[in-house]
Design a protein around this motif. Sequence first.
Motif, PDB file in Angstrom:
ATOM      1  N   CYS A 170       0.839  -1.205   0.000  1.00 14.42           N
ATOM      2  CA  CYS A 170       0.000   0.000   0.000  1.00 14.42           C
ATOM      3  C   CYS A 170       0.874   1.254   0.000  1.00 14.42           C
ATOM      4  CB  CYS A 170      -0.921  -0.017   1.214  1.00 14.42           C
ATOM      5  SG  CYS A 170      -2.062   1.385   1.281  1.00 14.42           S
ATOM      6  N   GLN A 171       1.934   1.241   0.798  1.00 11.76           N
ATOM      7  CA  GLN A 171       2.834   2.390   0.846  1.00 11.76           C
ATOM      8  C   GLN A 171       3.549   2.572  -0.490  1.00 11.76           C
ATOM      9  OE1 GLN A 171       5.479   2.521   4.199  1.00 11.76           O
ATOM     10  NE2 GLN A 171       3.838   2.313   5.723  1.00 11.76           N
ATOM     11  N   ALA A 172       3.909   1.469  -1.116  1.00 11.10           N
ATOM     12  CA  ALA A 172       4.561   1.549  -2.429  1.00 11.10           C
ATOM     13  C   ALA A 172       3.623   2.164  -3.462  1.00 11.10           C
ATOM     14  CB  ALA A 172       5.007   0.151  -2.869  1.00 11.10           C
ATOM     15  N   ASN A 173       2.327   1.810  -3.396  1.00 11.52           N
ATOM     16  CA  ASN A 173       1.355   2.408  -4.321  1.00 11.52           C
ATOM     17  C   ASN A 173       1.240   3.917  -4.106  1.00 11.52           C
ATOM     18  OD1 ASN A 173       0.653   0.024  -5.641  1.00 11.52           O
ATOM     19  ND2 ASN A 173      -0.940  -0.491  -4.156  1.00 11.52           N
ATOM     20  N   LEU A 174       1.261   4.351  -2.842  1.00  9.43           N
ATOM     21  CA  LEU A 174       1.208   5.786  -2.563  1.00  9.43           C
ATOM     22  C   LEU A 174       2.476   6.491  -3.055  1.00  9.43           C
ATOM     23  CD1 LEU A 174      -0.370   5.948   1.015  1.00  9.43           C
ATOM     24  CD2 LEU A 174      -1.399   6.746  -1.120  1.00  9.43           C
ATOM     25  N   ASN A 175       3.612   5.830  -2.888  1.00 12.32           N
ATOM     26  CA  ASN A 175       4.859   6.398  -3.404  1.00 12.32           C
ATOM     27  C   ASN A 175       4.779   6.580  -4.917  1.00 12.32           C
ATOM     28  OD1 ASN A 175       5.869   6.276  -0.805  1.00 12.32           O
ATOM     29  ND2 ASN A 175       6.978   4.346  -1.131  1.00 12.32           N
ATOM     30  N   GLY A 176       4.211   5.577  -5.586  1.00  9.32           N
ATOM     31  CA  GLY A 176       4.055   5.672  -7.033  1.00  9.32           C
ATOM     32  C   GLY A 176       3.100   6.770  -7.443  1.00  9.32           C
ATOM     33  N   LEU A 177       2.042   6.968  -6.650  1.00 14.76           N
ATOM     34  CA  LEU A 177       1.081   8.029  -6.944  1.00 14.76           C
ATOM     35  C   LEU A 177       1.761   9.394  -6.913  1.00 14.76           C
ATOM     36  CD1 LEU A 177      -1.915   8.854  -7.376  1.00 14.76           C
ATOM     37  CD2 LEU A 177      -2.130   8.947  -4.878  1.00 14.76           C
ATOM     38  N   LEU A 178       2.674   9.582  -5.979  1.00 17.22           N
ATOM     39  CA  LEU A 178       3.391  10.853  -5.886  1.00 17.22           C
ATOM     40  C   LEU A 178       4.282  11.093  -7.104  1.00 17.22           C
ATOM     41  CD1 LEU A 178       4.491  10.999  -2.133  1.00 17.22           C
ATOM     42  CD2 LEU A 178       3.086  12.688  -3.319  1.00 17.22           C
ATOM     43  N   LYS A 179       4.768  10.002  -7.715  1.00 18.28           N
ATOM     44  CA  LYS A 179       5.728  10.136  -8.808  1.00 18.28           C
ATOM     45  C   LYS A 179       5.099  10.133 -10.197  1.00 18.28           C
ATOM     46  CE  LYS A 179       9.420   7.798  -6.215  1.00 18.28           C
ATOM     47  NZ  LYS A 179      10.292   6.585  -6.168  1.00 18.28           N
ATOM     48  N   GLN A 180       3.910   9.507 -10.336  1.00 19.54           N
ATOM     49  CA  GLN A 180       3.428   9.205 -11.684  1.00 19.54           C
ATOM     50  C   GLN A 180       3.051  10.432 -12.502  1.00 19.54           C
ATOM     51  OE1 GLN A 180      -0.186   6.897 -10.603  1.00 19.54           O
ATOM     52  NE2 GLN A 180      -1.326   8.409 -11.778  1.00 19.54           N
ATOM     53  N   GLY A 181       2.418  11.429 -11.912  1.00 18.61           N
ATOM     54  CA  GLY A 181       2.000  12.604 -12.663  1.00 18.61           C
ATOM     55  C   GLY A 181       0.707  12.366 -13.426  1.00 18.61           C
ATOM     56  N   PHE A 182       0.036  13.461 -13.790  1.00 18.96           N
ATOM     57  CA  PHE A 182      -1.215  13.421 -14.551  1.00 18.96           C
ATOM     58  C   PHE A 182      -1.091  14.391 -15.718  1.00 18.96           C
ATOM     59  CE2 PHE A 182      -2.168  11.898 -10.373  1.00 18.96           C
ATOM     60  CZ  PHE A 182      -3.117  10.909 -10.561  1.00 18.96           C
ATOM     61  N   ARG A 183      -1.586  13.973 -16.866  1.00 20.44           N
ATOM     62  CA  ARG A 183      -1.408  14.783 -18.078  1.00 20.44           C
ATOM     63  C   ARG A 183      -2.402  15.939 -18.119  1.00 20.44           C
ATOM     64  NH1 ARG A 183       2.358  13.006 -21.287  1.00 20.44           N
ATOM     65  NH2 ARG A 183       2.931  10.781 -21.260  1.00 20.44           N
ATOM     66  N   ASN A 184      -1.884  17.101 -18.543  1.00 17.69           N
ATOM     67  CA  ASN A 184      -2.771  18.246 -18.744  1.00 17.69           C
ATOM     68  C   ASN A 184      -3.133  18.369 -20.217  1.00 17.69           C
ATOM     69  OD1 ASN A 184      -0.549  19.423 -20.001  1.00 17.69           O
ATOM     70  ND2 ASN A 184      -0.112  20.846 -18.307  1.00 17.69           N
ATOM     71  N   ALA A 185      -3.821  19.429 -20.561  1.00 17.52           N
ATOM     72  CA  ALA A 185      -4.330  19.587 -21.928  1.00 17.52           C
ATOM     73  C   ALA A 185      -3.212  19.744 -22.950  1.00 17.52           C
ATOM     74  CB  ALA A 185      -5.258  20.801 -21.989  1.00 17.52           C
ATOM     75  N   TYR A 186      -1.975  20.015 -22.501  1.00 14.25           N
ATOM     76  CA  TYR A 186      -0.843  20.190 -23.410  1.00 14.25           C
ATOM     77  C   TYR A 186      -0.005  18.921 -23.527  1.00 14.25           C
ATOM     78  CZ  TYR A 186      -2.039  25.106 -23.091  1.00 14.25           C
ATOM     79  OH  TYR A 186      -2.714  26.303 -23.157  1.00 14.25           O
ATOM     80  N   GLY A 187      -0.477  17.835 -22.872  1.00 11.63           N
ATOM     81  CA  GLY A 187       0.250  16.583 -22.940  1.00 11.63           C
ATOM     82  C   GLY A 187       1.367  16.467 -21.930  1.00 11.63           C
ATOM     83  N   ARG A 188       1.534  17.472 -21.082  1.00 11.03           N
ATOM     84  CA  ARG A 188       2.592  17.457 -20.074  1.00 11.03           C
ATOM     85  C   ARG A 188       2.121  16.688 -18.844  1.00 11.03           C
ATOM     86  NH1 ARG A 188       6.761  20.169 -18.935  1.00 11.03           N
ATOM     87  NH2 ARG A 188       6.421  21.721 -20.554  1.00 11.03           N
ATOM     88  N   LYS A 189       3.038  15.941 -18.241  1.00 14.98           N
ATOM     89  CA  LYS A 189       2.730  15.270 -16.979  1.00 14.98           C
ATOM     90  C   LYS A 189       3.064  16.196 -15.818  1.00 14.98           C
ATOM     91  CE  LYS A 189       2.605  10.288 -17.537  1.00 14.98           C
ATOM     92  NZ  LYS A 189       3.089   9.016 -16.965  1.00 14.98           N
ATOM     93  N   VAL A 190       2.077  16.418 -14.968  1.00 11.05           N
ATOM     94  CA  VAL A 190       2.252  17.270 -13.792  1.00 11.05           C
ATOM     95  C   VAL A 190       2.166  16.392 -12.549  1.00 11.05           C
ATOM     96  CG1 VAL A 190       1.349  19.238 -12.484  1.00 11.05           C
ATOM     97  CG2 VAL A 190       1.213  19.231 -14.996  1.00 11.05           C
ATOM     98  N   GLU A 191       3.188  16.437 -11.741  1.00 16.41           N
ATOM     99  CA  GLU A 191       3.190  15.650 -10.501  1.00 16.41           C
ATOM    100  C   GLU A 191       2.397  16.369  -9.409  1.00 16.41           C
ATOM    101  OE1 GLU A 191       7.126  14.697  -9.296  1.00 16.41           O
ATOM    102  OE2 GLU A 191       7.589  13.545 -11.113  1.00 16.41           O
ATOM    103  N   ILE A 192       1.983  15.607  -8.407  1.00 16.98           N
ATOM    104  CA  ILE A 192       1.244  16.168  -7.269  1.00 16.98           C
ATOM    105  C   ILE A 192       2.156  17.112  -6.493  1.00 16.98           C
ATOM    106  CG2 ILE A 192       0.188  15.588  -5.048  1.00 16.98           C
ATOM    107  CD1 ILE A 192      -0.675  12.908  -6.393  1.00 16.98           C
ATOM    108  N   ASP A 193       1.703  18.345  -6.300  1.00 16.51           N
ATOM    109  CA  ASP A 193       2.505  19.331  -5.575  1.00 16.51           C
ATOM    110  C   ASP A 193       2.482  19.075  -4.072  1.00 16.51           C
ATOM    111  OD1 ASP A 193       3.435  21.386  -7.613  1.00 16.51           O
ATOM    112  OD2 ASP A 193       1.304  21.246  -8.080  1.00 16.51           O
ATOM    113  N   MET A 194       1.332  18.677  -3.568  1.00 17.98           N
ATOM    114  CA  MET A 194       1.251  18.360  -2.134  1.00 17.98           C
ATOM    115  C   MET A 194       0.164  17.339  -1.896  1.00 17.98           C
ATOM    116  SD  MET A 194       1.038  20.802   1.243  1.00 17.98           S
ATOM    117  CE  MET A 194       2.781  21.209   1.089  1.00 17.98           C
ATOM    118  N   LEU A 195       0.460  16.368  -1.032  1.00 21.81           N
ATOM    119  CA  LEU A 195      -0.489  15.328  -0.653  1.00 21.81           C
ATOM    120  C   LEU A 195      -0.792  15.468   0.834  1.00 21.81           C
ATOM    121  CD1 LEU A 195      -0.486  11.596  -1.634  1.00 21.81           C
ATOM    122  CD2 LEU A 195      -0.473  12.211   0.791  1.00 21.81           C
TER     123      LEU A 195
END
Length: 652
Positions: A421-446
């Motif tokens: 479970c902790q590994a999945n959360l670590n991955g969530l922090l790193k994976q990023g989400f794509r915006n309308a320009y195709g750029r991956k933006v990582e989570i700024d704060m959890l």
Amino acid sequence: MLDIAVTSAEWMVHDVLANVLEPPEDVNYLKWAVENIEFSKRESEFDGSYNTELFKFFEEILAALGPDDPCRIITLRKSAQLGGTVLANIFTGGSMDMDPGDFLYVHPTHDNAVRWSKMKLSPMLKGTTALRKIFPMKARDGQDSVTYKERRDGRGALLISGANSPASLSQVSMNRQVQDDLAKWEMNSAGDPETQADSRSNGREFAKIFKLSTPMVLPGCRISANFDAGSQEYPYVPCPHCGFMQMLEWENMLQSLDEEHPERAHFTCQGPDCGCAIEDHHRSEMIPHVEWRAENPKLKRYHRSFDLWSAYSPLQSFERIARSWLAAKGDPPKEQTFWNDVVGKPYRVLGESPPWEDLRDRASESDYVHGNIPVGYPLLTCGVDCQGDRVEWQVVAWGQNKRRAVVEYGVFNGHISDEKCQANLNGLLKQGFRNAYGRKVEIDMLAIDGNAYTEDVWDWARKHPAGRVIMVRGVHPESAPLLAVVKKERNRRGKIVRYSKRFYNFASSVLKMSLYRNLKKDDPEERGFVALPRGLEDEYFRQLTAESRKAQKAKSGFTRYLWVKDPSQANEGLDTHLQAEAAATRLGVRSLPDSEWDKLMAARECPPEEIQGDFEDLLMPVQSAAAVEPEQQSKSESVKQRVRNKWSKKKL
């Protein structure tokens, strides 16, 4: 030769009887204030003696507090920083001087009571000649302590209490009392503190109970309930042009408010055939002629209630009132503060969430799909809620004007202490989400819920930088700050844990009110708009709207209002959204200037070959990583850490 003065027993009896039977001086609180109250620049805008012309509107309230007025209860619903504390101090100090007896002063909490005693009461006792003579100040015989002050002659005492302490509201009988900040009182372990405090004066036929407070929210505002139960008196002033008597009402100012020129804020005379502007400089002409008029006059004999707001006070200009509204407009938490602190009125809560079907239908027509970030929302936060067998999370993007966009909602199986479970959360922090320009933006704060499984959550959270991961816990009082540091707590073994300044309480009730009000907005450009993506399951919308604010009657008979979950419906969709908002508050989205939003959008809403950069990095010019030498990179990391530290201190 020794001279001895001798007198008869009869003469001594007559002398004592003369002192005992001498009629007391008239109790006149206004006269006492003029003779004894001195303001200093440190504590007030004014320097010198109490000025009756500046505070003419207080005269009727002070008269009601006196023994010549038959009323038993006096209620003042008011704006913040209006002088209510001065009134309470005059009532307290004047009573102990002119007509001593037992006096009870109750604050919302014991901590509030101690703070008031040290910062307000003690300076008054030391600085007021009449009181300095009758109170011992630091006596060793128990006459003086932080929460108990007894006259030197034993003829009266002042007990200072917190409404959260039922023990301090029992076994005492009081001639007079002040119930301060009444709207912030919460139920204590013995029931309703207001009922407990009122009962302390039941045995005194001519008792006086002064209730005062800035209001909070409706329904359920204590001070507003008391105002409505009394004479409902409002201040009327004459128009400086035609003399027509009228109230100064916020809605009147709002109708003519020019948002481009708040310095022109004014009222418009409601008199027949007038309609002239009533401006700030006219107050000095109007206030000396103020009249209190009751809408429920039959209750004046028992309960006089007064309503007063900032427009009457020399402490607040019309322009400042207008600017306060423009700064708050469209942001429900700030609008509530404006209504409470400036207008002196309770904020009416939308206790019901919007129908989940309406949100689902709006989302089905959205221009973006879940898992993606729409245009105009460059910042990304995540809220995480921990359950016994799973961890649920929600990612929300943030833009200018308090707007937000739901990005994704998901579930990781397993307890927060599980490595997977902790590994999945670590991955969530790193994976990023794509915006309308195709750029991956990582989570700024959890922000992860630290209320349950606190030690396990802390074990995971401390493995990440405080600038990326914080722990949060929702607190229910509607008077709570939006975000406040949990300084230290004891763990299960009794050891104090300090949490490295990354554990925060957030005002869950306030954020729920704000969210449900904003979810009803359908204009994407409106301040506070909440964008919803296509593709989320119906269950998400059910969870997001799972709570409502309902009345609950206590055994004491007092009705309080609490947010209640539908027992058949989970609410993690709501909880994780509020946790993501707590993270955004920590980042400072509520106060970030437009220039910084422009930098963020310029850096992130562009083709992906550019460097995204962390939130703090984007406050500095963005440069290519390839062009930075190793030594420069080390310096850059040092600068980055200094900026992160600066923003961590600044945002709260």
